[in-house]
Scaffold this active site. Structure first.
Site, PDB file in Angstrom:
ATOM      1  N   CYS A 102     -27.270  39.936  12.352  1.00  0.00           N
ATOM      2  CA  CYS A 102     -27.443  41.823  12.312  1.00  0.00           C
ATOM      3  C   CYS A 102     -26.571  42.663  12.826  1.00  0.00           C
ATOM      4  CB  CYS A 102     -28.341  41.214  13.420  1.00  0.00           C
ATOM      5  SG  CYS A 102     -28.891  39.623  12.864  1.00  0.00           S
ATOM      6  N   HIS A 151     -31.567  47.141  16.300  1.00  0.00           N
ATOM      7  CA  HIS A 151     -31.683  46.283  15.328  1.00  0.00           C
ATOM      8  C   HIS A 151     -32.856  46.322  15.895  1.00  0.00           C
ATOM      9  CE1 HIS A 151     -31.437  43.134  13.857  1.00  0.00           C
ATOM     10  NE2 HIS A 151     -31.331  42.264  14.806  1.00  0.00           N
ATOM     11  N   ASN A 176     -37.092  41.050  11.855  1.00  0.00           N
ATOM     12  CA  ASN A 176     -36.506  41.528  12.225  1.00  0.00           C
ATOM     13  C   ASN A 176     -35.843  41.024  10.396  1.00  0.00           C
ATOM     14  OD1 ASN A 176     -33.165  40.937  12.244  1.00  0.00           O
ATOM     15  ND2 ASN A 176     -34.040  39.471  14.676  1.00  0.00           N
TER      16      ASN A 176
HETATM   17  O1  UT7 Z   1     -31.139  39.825  15.476  1.00  0.00           O
HETATM   18  C1  UT7 Z   1     -30.929  38.443  16.488  1.00  0.00           C
HETATM   19  C2  UT7 Z   1     -31.712  37.532  16.035  1.00  0.00           C
HETATM   20  N1  UT7 Z   1     -32.895  36.856  17.473  1.00  0.00           N
HETATM   21  C3  UT7 Z   1     -32.835  37.369  18.626  1.00  0.00           C
HETATM   22  O2  UT7 Z   1     -32.850  38.706  19.254  1.00  0.00           O
HETATM   23  C4  UT7 Z   1     -33.892  36.633  19.240  1.00  0.00           C
HETATM   24  C5  UT7 Z   1     -33.873  36.928  20.556  1.00  0.00           C
HETATM   25  N2  UT7 Z   1     -35.138  36.009  21.540  1.00  0.00           N
HETATM   26  C6  UT7 Z   1     -36.539  36.354  21.308  1.00  0.00           C
HETATM   27  O3  UT7 Z   1     -37.097  37.022  20.679  1.00  0.00           O
HETATM   28  C7  UT7 Z   1     -37.005  35.587  22.344  1.00  0.00           C
HETATM   29  O4  UT7 Z   1     -35.540  34.639  23.183  1.00  0.00           O
HETATM   30  C8  UT7 Z   1     -38.538  34.449  22.026  1.00  0.00           C
HETATM   31  C9  UT7 Z   1     -38.901  35.790  21.082  1.00  0.00           C
HETATM   32  C10 UT7 Z   1     -37.608  33.609  20.485  1.00  0.00           C
HETATM   33  C11 UT7 Z   1     -39.137  33.488  22.448  1.00  0.00           C
HETATM   34  O5  UT7 Z   1     -39.187  34.120  23.435  1.00  0.00           O
HETATM   35  P1  UT7 Z   1     -39.970  33.715  25.194  1.00  0.00           P
HETATM   36  O6  UT7 Z   1     -39.872  34.721  25.941  1.00  0.00           O
HETATM   37  O7  UT7 Z   1     -37.250  33.958  25.550  1.00  0.00           O
HETATM   38  O8  UT7 Z   1     -39.464  33.064  25.403  1.00  0.00           O
HETATM   39  P2  UT7 Z   1     -39.298  31.323  25.568  1.00  0.00           P
HETATM   40  O9  UT7 Z   1     -37.807  30.255  24.101  1.00  0.00           O
HETATM   41  O10 UT7 Z   1     -38.596  31.024  26.863  1.00  0.00           O
HETATM   42  O11 UT7 Z   1     -40.527  29.879  25.352  1.00  0.00           O
HETATM   43  C12 UT7 Z   1     -41.758  30.057  26.163  1.00  0.00           C
HETATM   44  C13 UT7 Z   1     -42.560  29.190  25.949  1.00  0.00           C
HETATM   45  C14 UT7 Z   1     -42.768  28.073  26.170  1.00  0.00           C
HETATM   46  O12 UT7 Z   1     -43.281  27.123  25.744  1.00  0.00           O
HETATM   47  P3  UT7 Z   1     -43.245  26.197  27.559  1.00  0.00           P
HETATM   48  O13 UT7 Z   1     -42.041  25.234  27.315  1.00  0.00           O
HETATM   49  O14 UT7 Z   1     -43.121  27.478  28.367  1.00  0.00           O
HETATM   50  O15 UT7 Z   1     -44.207  25.789  27.977  1.00  0.00           O
HETATM   51  C15 UT7 Z   1     -42.566  27.635  24.139  1.00  0.00           C
HETATM   52  O16 UT7 Z   1     -42.348  26.176  23.331  1.00  0.00           O
HETATM   53  O17 UT7 Z   1     -43.005  30.162  24.624  1.00  0.00           O
HETATM   54  C16 UT7 Z   1     -43.026  28.775  23.433  1.00  0.00           C
HETATM   55  N3  UT7 Z   1     -42.856  28.758  22.534  1.00  0.00           N
HETATM   56  C17 UT7 Z   1     -44.411  29.455  21.527  1.00  0.00           C
HETATM   57  N4  UT7 Z   1     -45.601  29.525  21.374  1.00  0.00           N
HETATM   58  C18 UT7 Z   1     -45.755  30.048  20.741  1.00  0.00           C
HETATM   59  C19 UT7 Z   1     -41.747  29.540  21.902  1.00  0.00           C
HETATM   60  N5  UT7 Z   1     -42.359  29.810  20.294  1.00  0.00           N
HETATM   61  C20 UT7 Z   1     -43.477  30.054  20.292  1.00  0.00           C
HETATM   62  C21 UT7 Z   1     -44.370  30.450  18.872  1.00  0.00           C
HETATM   63  N6  UT7 Z   1     -45.426  30.385  19.646  1.00  0.00           N
HETATM   64  N7  UT7 Z   1     -43.440  31.218  17.945  1.00  0.00           N
END
Ligand code: UT7
Length: 332
Positions: free
Chosen positions: A117, A257, A287
């Site tokens: 990115c 970004h 993104n």
């Molecule tokens: O260009 C660089 C590319 N990458 C990035 O910029 C990614 C940076 N990271 C992020 O943007 C975030 O970490 C994410 C959006 C990927 C995830 O958000 P988060 O607030 O960090 O969520 P998490 O991974 O801590 O997950 C929280 C909960 C989990 O459930 P439990 O374990 O609390 O029951 C996940 O399983 O949300 C669940 N979850 C979802 N639920 C619905 C994860 N993805 C999803 C989804 N829909 N798509």
């Protein structure tokens, strides 16, 4: 004779998005997710997805032609084309060579650059060196991706985040004190494991097994990348501002970004910046990796949000891990 470096500016910008928008509601039918979750955790409402006949070079070519038109530069005038991408049409030839052929830039050298990115920001800095030293006059830098082709559409942790698109800028000499005032690039290979595509390269060539095990798709540890992004965005922006002799108060426009609205808000907060001065389009385009900053930049320039003389900061981060930022006194 004095060996003075030339000032380098952005002479024109262009971008291209595929026609088809995929909304969060569409995704609800594909994976276990919801529109509400995606909006709350990322700010994304939809993304654009290329059809099966469209490759990265197709989007890159359209963005390039628009940037050339905007810059009033002909394809023959180009000395170099750099395409930043992690989704090239194929491993060989470089996507930059395909674009060179498509636009008829027969006098240009061409190569691809992979910094995920951060690729477009890396590309700008590489291009700047060639022009500043006098080796080249006009360089086309493109960030282009078709991430949809390498996403695991059964993995809700990644497939909701990304979109396809391309953005381009034509760089050339500009008057002193204008254009790129400072730049920074960085990498932390230790963090490579947080965002990667395991198969398809020399470490793990494509095989029936790699396909079966879904190893050709993007794998990501979202929370690790999130922590890194929040830390690096503010740090890189501050560093590059200091190098340019400016401070946060001097920024007219920040083009970050477009990964996650929470990352952007936290960077703006760290910088103590008014969010009105930050360009955000991730709600519509998600993104788009290397295309993210140039698409946002083109939008901001074309809608008149960025004006001649404005101090513009671009900052990005991505797989590698990598990051990059630059400060530009808008010369157009
Ligand atoms: O260009 C660089 C590319 N990458 C990035 O910029 C990614 C940076 N990271 C992020 O943007 C975030 O970490 C994410 C959006 C990927 C995830 O958000 P988060 O607030 O960090 O969520 P998490 O991974 O801590 O997950 C929280 C909960 C989990 O459930 P439990 O374990 O609390 O029951 C996940 O399983 O949300 C669940 N979850 C979802 N639920 C619905 C994860 N993805 C999803 C989804 N829909 N798509």
């Amino acid at each position: 004779m004095e060996n003075k470096l030339r000032s380098v500016g952005i002479l024109g910008t262009g971008s291209c998005l595929p026609e088809k928008a995929l909304t969060n509601h569409d995704l609800e039918k594909m994976v276990d997710t919801s529109h509400e979750w995606i909006v709350k955790r990322t700010g994304i409402e939809q993304r654009y997805v290329a059809d099966e006949n469209t490759a990265t070079s197709d989007l890159a070519t359209k963005a390039a032609l628009r940037a050339l038109e905007d810059a009033k530069v002909s394809a023959e005038e180009l000395d170099l084309i750099i395409v930043a991408t992690l989704t090239p049409d194929m491993a060989l030839p470089a996507t930059a060579c395909i674009v060179q052929k498509n636009i008829g830039a027969k006098n240009a050298a061409a190569f691809d650059l992979e910094a995920a990115c951060s690729g477009f920001l890396y590309g700008m800095t590489v291009a700047q060196q060639f022009i500043a030293t006098g080796m080249y006059e006009k360089v086309l830098v493109i960030g282009a991706e078709t991430l949809s082709k390498v996403l695991d559409w059964t993995d809700r942790g990644t497939c909701i985040l990304f979109g396809d698109g391309a953005g381009a800028a034509v760089l050339g000499p500009t008057e002193e004190g204008m254009g790129i005032l400072s730049a920074t690039m960085g990498a932390d290979g230790e963090g490579g494991k947080f965002l990667f595509m395991p198969a398809g390269g020399s470490r793990m060539p494509a095989s029936v097994e790699t396909v079966k095990e879904r190893l050709h798709y993007v794998k990501m540890d979202g929370s690790e990348v999130f922590k890194f992004a929040v830390r690096i965005m503010g740090k890189a922006a501050k560093e590059v501002l200091e190098k340019s002799g400016n401070s946060v108060e001097d920024i007219d426009y920040l083009v970050p970004h477009q990964a996650n609205i929470r990352i952007i808000n936290s960077a703006a907060k760290k910088l103590k910046m008014d969010i009105e001065k930050v360009h955000v389009n991730l709600d519509k385009v998600a993104n788009t990796s290397a295309a993210s900053v140039p698409i946002a930049l083109d939008e901001a320039a074309r809608t008149g949000k960025i004006k001649k003389g404005d101090l513009v900061v671009m900052v990005g981060f991505g797989g590698g891990l990598t990051w990059g930022a630059n400060v530009v006194r808008w010369n157009k």
